[in-house]
Enzyme design. Structure first.
Site, short mmCIF file in Angstrom:
data_model
loop_
_atom_site.label_atom_id
_atom_site.label_comp_id
_atom_site.label_asym_id
_atom_site.label_seq_id
_atom_site.Cartn_x
_atom_site.Cartn_y
_atom_site.Cartn_z
N CYS A 69 27.79 30.11 13.60
CA CYS A 69 29.98 28.47 13.78
C CYS A 69 30.77 29.58 13.40
CB CYS A 69 29.54 28.08 12.40
SG CYS A 69 30.95 26.75 11.94
N CYS B 261 47.63 29.65 8.62
CA CYS B 261 47.38 28.77 9.34
C CYS B 261 48.77 27.55 8.70
CB CYS B 261 46.42 28.09 8.71
SG CYS B 261 46.19 26.68 9.46
N CYS C 88 29.59 17.95 13.22
CA CYS C 88 28.77 18.45 12.75
C CYS C 88 30.73 18.54 11.24
CB CYS C 88 29.59 19.81 12.15
SG CYS C 88 28.95 20.72 10.33
N ARG D 101 23.30 20.16 5.39
CA ARG D 101 24.09 21.91 4.94
C ARG D 101 24.71 21.75 3.99
NH1 ARG D 101 26.51 23.08 9.59
NH2 ARG D 101 24.80 22.58 10.28
N CYS E 12 42.78 26.04 0.35
CA CYS E 12 42.29 26.78 1.21
C CYS E 12 42.79 28.26 1.59
CB CYS E 12 42.61 26.08 3.07
SG CYS E 12 42.06 27.26 4.45
#
Ligand code: SAM
Ligand code: DTB
Ligand code: SF4
Length: 327
Positions: free
Chosen positions: A94, A50, A187, A259, A57
């Site tokens: 998801c 990415c 979300c 969540r 990350c």
């Protein structure tokens, strides 16, 4: 919409634990059927490489994390995972992609939409997290069958530049607005344990409580310290801080699914039980998050069973495998 100010949120959060839990529980009971927990399966459909530099990350190309860059998964591979997820009792699937955002009119976006149509066709709710969106891309995703778009604010606007430099908080809010305008549920949540203060966490909640429409779900992640990332050595989140954050989120957003997200693999059953008591009613379900570990499915089903909680039933009429096995 019921925007709470940071002062109100501090007051809620800083109560002694038991009155805080009492308040969160009362809000929960007034808004939700007693014992249902949503099970969301997660799949990384495009892993690694990415362009963004999010300090937490494992998929950022800015760090040497050991996660290999892969191409977009093929439709058949994704469908195999989706079928398995449905059979094991998940109601939402998801899919995450590690790239800056969606580029319209590309073969890659066409493939993503084909995947979404096919997963929606299985009767699963479809959530995608594909980074930045234009209004048109958001409309096309909605049209393809997306139920919810996941795009986290992750922390406060003040702390965000310490975590990411390749895009801004305003960019995140723009994408969230595009998803809302297109009619997708949003979300949107965050990560605890990146070195932020409690006020940073509550600032994020202040902003989320002002969303119109309110977020459909709020994932609360605890940082997974990923090898090679700048945050690898960050101190773990204290479980009572997590419980307080979940309770405060429940009170601030009564009708939103809260969540309990990344980090459950390192939590005790008792810690998770307190989070459910405080108002969490959704989990990521399946042994892997995007690149790292999550509790095994049977351990989660056992935990829910021990607590007398039930997995949310699928919306379509046909019984899933989990329910069939009970008959
Ligand atoms: N690239 C897309 C984006 O940034 O929105 C989607 C994927 S991204 C991995 C989705 C979310 O996962 C992040 O916003 C963050 O909240 C969470 N996440 C990623 N890495 C994490 C980690 N190491 N620990 C906890 N949560 C993490
Ligand atoms: C979210 O808030 N958490 C999920 C999902 N949305 C996409 C991702 C957690 C990722 C944990 C780190 C990893 O697996 O690489
Ligand atoms: Fe890329 Fe998303 Fe990871 Fe940031 S969080 S590096 S945008 S995959």
């Amino acid at each position: 919409m019921n925007t709470l100010t940071i002062e109100q949120l501090r007051e809620i959060y800083n109560q002694p634990m038991f009155p805080l839990l009492d308040q969160a529980r009362a809000v929960y009971r007034a808004n939700w059927a007693e014992s249902e927990v949503q099970l969301c399966a997660l799949l990384s459909i495009k892993t690694g490489g990415c362009s963004e530099d999010c300090a937490y990350c494992a998929q950022s190309s800015h760090y040497h994390t050991g996660v290999q860059r892969e191409e977009l998964l093929g439709l058949d591979t994704v469908l195999t995972h989706a079928h398995r997820a449905k059979e094991s009792g998940a109601t939402r699937f998801c899919m995450g992609a590690a790239w800056k955002g969606v580029r319209e009119n590309t073969e890659r976006f066409d493939k993503v939409k084909e995947i979404i149509r096919a997963v929606a066709g299985l009767g699963l709710e479809v959530c995608v997290t594909l980074g930045e969106l234009t209004d048109k891309a958001a409309e096309e995703l909605k049209e393809a069958g997306v139920t919810a778009y996941n795009h986290n604010l992750d922390t406060s606007p003040e702390f965000y530049p310490r975590i990411v430099s390749t895009h801004t908080y305003a960019d995140r809010l723009r994408t969230i607005r595009a998803a809302q305008k297109a009619g997708m549920d949003v979300c949107c949540g965050g990560i605890l344990g990146m070195g932020e203060t409690v006020d940073d966490r509550l600032r994020m909640l202040e902003i989320l409580s002002g969303f119109d429409p309110e977020p459909e779900s709020v994932p609360i992640n605890c940082l997974m310290g990923m090898e090679g990332t700048p945050l690898k050595e960050a101190a773990p989140v204290d479980v009572f801080d997590l419980v307080r954050m979940i309770a405060t989120t429940r009170i601030a957003l009564p009708k939103t699914k809260v969540r309990l997200s990344a980090g459950r693999a390192y939590m005790s059953r008792e810690g998770q039980a307190l989070c459910f008591y405080a108002g969490a009613n959704s989990i990521f379900y399946g042994g892997k998050l995007l690149t790292t570990v999550n509790p095994k499915e049977n351990a989660d089903l056992e935990l829910l069973n021990a607590l007398g909680l039930t997995p949310q039933a699928p919306k379509n009429a046909c019984m899933n495998e989990l329910e069939k096995s009970k008959h």
